[in-house]
Write an enzyme that holds these catalytic residues in place. Structure first.
Site, PDB file in Angstrom:
ATOM      1  CB  CYS A 209      -0.939  -0.009   1.204  1.00 13.27           C
ATOM      2  SG  CYS A 209      -2.032   1.422   1.237  1.00 13.27           S
TER       3      CYS A 209
ATOM      4  CB  CYS B 168      -0.830   2.592   3.941  1.00 14.52           C
ATOM      5  SG  CYS B 168      -2.239   1.852   3.146  1.00 14.52           S
ATOM      6  CG  ASP B 169       3.049   1.292   4.564  1.00 13.21           C
ATOM      7  OD1 ASP B 169       2.487   1.779   5.565  1.00 13.21           O
ATOM      8  OD2 ASP B 169       2.981   0.094   4.274  1.00 13.21           O
TER       9      ASP B 169
END
Ligand code: NDP
Length: 316
Positions: free
Chosen positions: A143, A146-147
């Site tokens: 992701c 997300c990261d």
């Protein structure tokens, strides 16, 4: 076991059962709990969903930065406070028997409920190759949104694998932080829409490479990958601190009876939060192949709960 089919009075009728355990499920639980409907949440064998594989969440409003585990635990604790009950059981079958009457089967039990909320999420597809497990969470992730903004990836080279809209979108997103972003795709043909492909091709920080990943290497964290070039058929070493998979997700719908309509992509079909089966609502990633964010999942969990409350009022 056969007798239960003849005499349902043997089983407790729940008002609402939520299936799932991510931000969508627990947010639905929070709203239904606050409405005094005592929701039962069947969380599955490994509660927590995709947030458990996310380190720092920096895009959930209200939190500057929060660990994925803490975020999902906070939402769960908040819904428990208002009367939701949870069980770590995996629903293997869901079907509607009659109006206001659903049957849910787990390996341990059979549950009956007047209504259901399906929030079982989607599982990001991952890859297996030498080093893929060792560097999972240490440079490898599924992701980018997300990261990708974590300090470990800032001003570094990053590789994203895939050939659809997701890889284009994630690569474009990563250009904000990375020194350079490589899109590694296994063929010259792209599933991505032409507009997304063009956008990525026009970005000077993005380079396209064609080949298949062979291995990931480094120390504690990822430092390089080796891929086999489709052009030369040689193994090439590429220095990179990040490797993101953007090869699609699989929605978790296999337990649904055939009466539930799915989109052509396999995701649960919903109109707002309503499925085609009256009394069954869908929210979070199981019904969303577009946004896939913790905040959108939580928001849709709220919508599903409010629609469910209305359905239950009309039922009684
Ligand atoms: P897609 O299924 O569209 O693309 C997945 C890509 O990953 C394909 O190119 C596929 O390769 C590749 N792939 C799959 N498995 C492997 C593997 N094992 N090894 C290497 N490569 C692999 O998924 P997306 O997540 O990109 O998109 C899903 C849906 O969401 C689409 O409908 C898309 O349009 C939509 N979406 C829209 C966005 C937007 O409009 N901004 C943003 C993101 C998604 P191959 O082509 O060879 O099969």
């Amino acid at each position: 076991m056969e007798n239960y089919k003849k005499d349902f009075s043997f089983f407790k009728m729940n008002t609402v059962i939520i299936i799932g355990s991510g931000p969508a499920a627990y947010t639905a639980g929070l709203y239904l709990g606050r409405a005094d409907l005592s929701p039962l949440i069947l969380e599955g064998d490994n509660p927590g969903g995709q947030l458990l594989t996310t380190t720092d969440v920096e895009n959930f409003p209200g939190f500057d930065s929060i660990n994925g585990f803490d975020l999902v635990s906070n939402i769960k604790n908040q819904c428990l406070k208002y009367g939701a009950k949870t069980l770590e059981e995996n629903v293997i079958s869901l079907k509607k028997l009659e109006e206001g009457h659903f049957e849910l089967v787990t390996p341990k039990n059979i549950y009956l409920s007047k209504s259901v909320i399906i929030a079982t999420g989607a599982t990001a597809k991952i890859m297996q190759f030498e080093g893929s497990q060792k560097y999972w969470g240490h440079g490898i992730s599924a992701c980018a949104v997300c990261d990708g903004a974590l300090p470990m990836f800032r001003n570094k080279n990053i590789v994203v694998i895939g050939g659809g809209d997701s890889v284009m979108e994630e690569a474009l997103f990563l250009t904000k932080f990375a020194n350079k972003v490589f899109i590694l795709h296994r063929s010259e043909k792209f599933k991505a829409s032409s507009i997304m492909l063009k956008r990525a091709k026009n970005n000077e920080k993005i380079e396209f490479i064609c080949g298949e990943i062979i291995s990931a290497q480094g120390d504690t964290n990822l430092k390089q990958i080796i891929y086999r070039s489709n052009k030369t058929n040689e193994n090439i070493v590429l220095e990179t601190n990040g490797l993101f998979y953007a090869i699609g997700h699989t929605p978790n719908t296999s337990f649904l009876s055939s009466e539930f309509k799915l989109k052509s992509s396999g995701y649960l079909k919903v109109k707002k939060s309503k499925t085609n089966v009256k009394g069954a609502f869908g929210c979070g990633d199981v019904a969303d192949n577009r946004y896939k964010q913790a905040i959108t999942a939580a928001g849709s969990g709220c919508s599903a709960a409010l629609d469910c409350i209305k359905y239950l009022e009309e039922l009684s």
